[in-house]
Design a protein around this motif. Sequence first.
Motif, mmCIF file in Angstrom:
data_model
loop_
_atom_site.group_PDB
_atom_site.id
_atom_site.type_symbol
_atom_site.label_atom_id
_atom_site.label_comp_id
_atom_site.label_asym_id
_atom_site.label_seq_id
_atom_site.Cartn_x
_atom_site.Cartn_y
_atom_site.Cartn_z
ATOM 1 N N HIS A 145 0.830 -1.207 0.000
ATOM 2 C CA HIS A 145 0.000 0.000 0.000
ATOM 3 C C HIS A 145 0.862 1.255 0.000
ATOM 4 O O HIS A 145 1.742 1.425 0.842
ATOM 5 C CB HIS A 145 -0.910 0.015 1.233
ATOM 6 N N PHE A 146 0.555 2.142 -0.955
ATOM 7 C CA PHE A 146 1.178 3.456 -1.025
ATOM 8 C C PHE A 146 0.088 4.522 -1.033
ATOM 9 O O PHE A 146 -1.080 4.234 -1.278
ATOM 10 C CB PHE A 146 2.034 3.588 -2.288
ATOM 11 N N LEU A 147 0.503 5.750 -0.849
ATOM 12 C CA LEU A 147 -0.459 6.854 -0.850
ATOM 13 C C LEU A 147 -1.206 6.946 -2.177
ATOM 14 O O LEU A 147 -2.373 7.343 -2.210
ATOM 15 C CB LEU A 147 0.271 8.171 -0.563
ATOM 16 N N ALA A 185 1.382 8.811 3.776
ATOM 17 C CA ALA A 185 2.315 9.871 3.393
ATOM 18 C C ALA A 185 3.596 9.792 4.220
ATOM 19 O O ALA A 185 4.692 10.105 3.725
ATOM 20 C CB ALA A 185 1.659 11.235 3.569
ATOM 21 N N ASP A 186 3.460 9.341 5.458
ATOM 22 C CA ASP A 186 4.623 9.191 6.340
ATOM 23 C C ASP A 186 5.416 7.928 6.050
ATOM 24 O O ASP A 186 6.491 7.726 6.614
ATOM 25 C CB ASP A 186 4.176 9.166 7.808
ATOM 26 N N GLY A 190 6.001 2.297 1.586
ATOM 27 C CA GLY A 190 4.867 1.402 1.461
ATOM 28 C C GLY A 190 4.587 0.628 2.733
ATOM 29 O O GLY A 190 5.433 0.548 3.632
ATOM 30 N N VAL A 191 3.390 0.067 2.813
ATOM 31 C CA VAL A 191 2.952 -0.678 3.993
ATOM 32 C C VAL A 191 2.454 -2.043 3.552
ATOM 33 O O VAL A 191 1.535 -2.159 2.746
ATOM 34 C CB VAL A 191 1.825 0.077 4.736
ATOM 35 N N PRO A 280 7.020 7.062 -4.351
ATOM 36 C CA PRO A 280 7.317 5.872 -3.548
ATOM 37 C C PRO A 280 8.806 5.587 -3.521
ATOM 38 O O PRO A 280 9.520 5.850 -4.497
ATOM 39 C CB PRO A 280 6.541 4.755 -4.269
ATOM 40 N N THR A 281 9.280 5.065 -2.407
ATOM 41 C CA THR A 281 10.712 4.780 -2.255
ATOM 42 C C THR A 281 11.005 3.286 -2.295
ATOM 43 O O THR A 281 12.160 2.893 -2.129
ATOM 44 C CB THR A 281 11.232 5.363 -0.927
#
Length: 292
Positions: A145-147, A185-186, A190-191, A280-281
């Motif tokens: 999951h990304f923003l 955003a923090d 990604g999660v 995204p990083t």
Amino acid sequence: MAHRLQVLTPDDARHFIEKGYVRVKGCVDPALAKKWTDEAYTRLGYDPKDRSTWTKDIVWMDRHNIAAIKDISPKGWAALCDVTGGEDRIDHRIMEIESQHFTTIDSTEWSDAFVVNFKRGEDKPWLPPSPASGGWHKDGSFFRHFLDSREQGLLTIVYWSDVVHKGGGTFVAPDSIKVVANYLADHPEGVDDGDAFGKLIDQCQEFEEITGETGDFIILHPFMLHASSNNHSGNVRFMTNPPVVLREPMNLNRENPADFSLIELATLHALGRDRYDFRPTSPREERWRVIG
């Protein structure tokens, strides 16, 4: 918005941006709803008039009848286009999720893959929506999951039966969109931990029970934390929740503000920004394959 609204009113659009969801009524022909739900009882071997045959309190059914949304719900399709920013922003490919079990996603179709709540939790106290009611989550176990993620572009609910108070309606937390948006955003990396989102419910203060009528189509922002509820009504609740995949990740930094979709505007509203240059990083790691 660059595109012209087809079904939604300006007030509907504003409600989606500020509250994260919109309800569109009359999106399913009652005759079709009756046909498909009657067939569901036959497929399950249940008698709709004999509760003793309902061996399971809640059932997740496979797809049997499948139809293009355009064909069975032109109004529902137009509403989806209103929220996404146009048909060209919806992914029209057929994809199969490679997860614990194979699930097919086609953003252009609806089916009778019903979640049927016969009497789930009728033997337990009915709790109104709150952190204490439990089960809160964000959909999407098949991607990081990304923003700006496109894989769960929208969360949608189609009610194929009337859903009354305490009748198994979906619980939602409208202010969770702000909480989830800022959390993502923090975490530009990604999660992957799906449980992390459910824990964010403790930061929320707005809760609603989504009741409705046959044919109601509820379109929700993908960051909406939600939960199923117990059914104390004595009525059987038929719903589907077909996912919508976007063609491209959300663009929260469009050059022309009129090109933002309602999804993007709602995300920016949650962040308190006019635009946001998200990058995204980490790799996105989509876990599906295109099959059509």
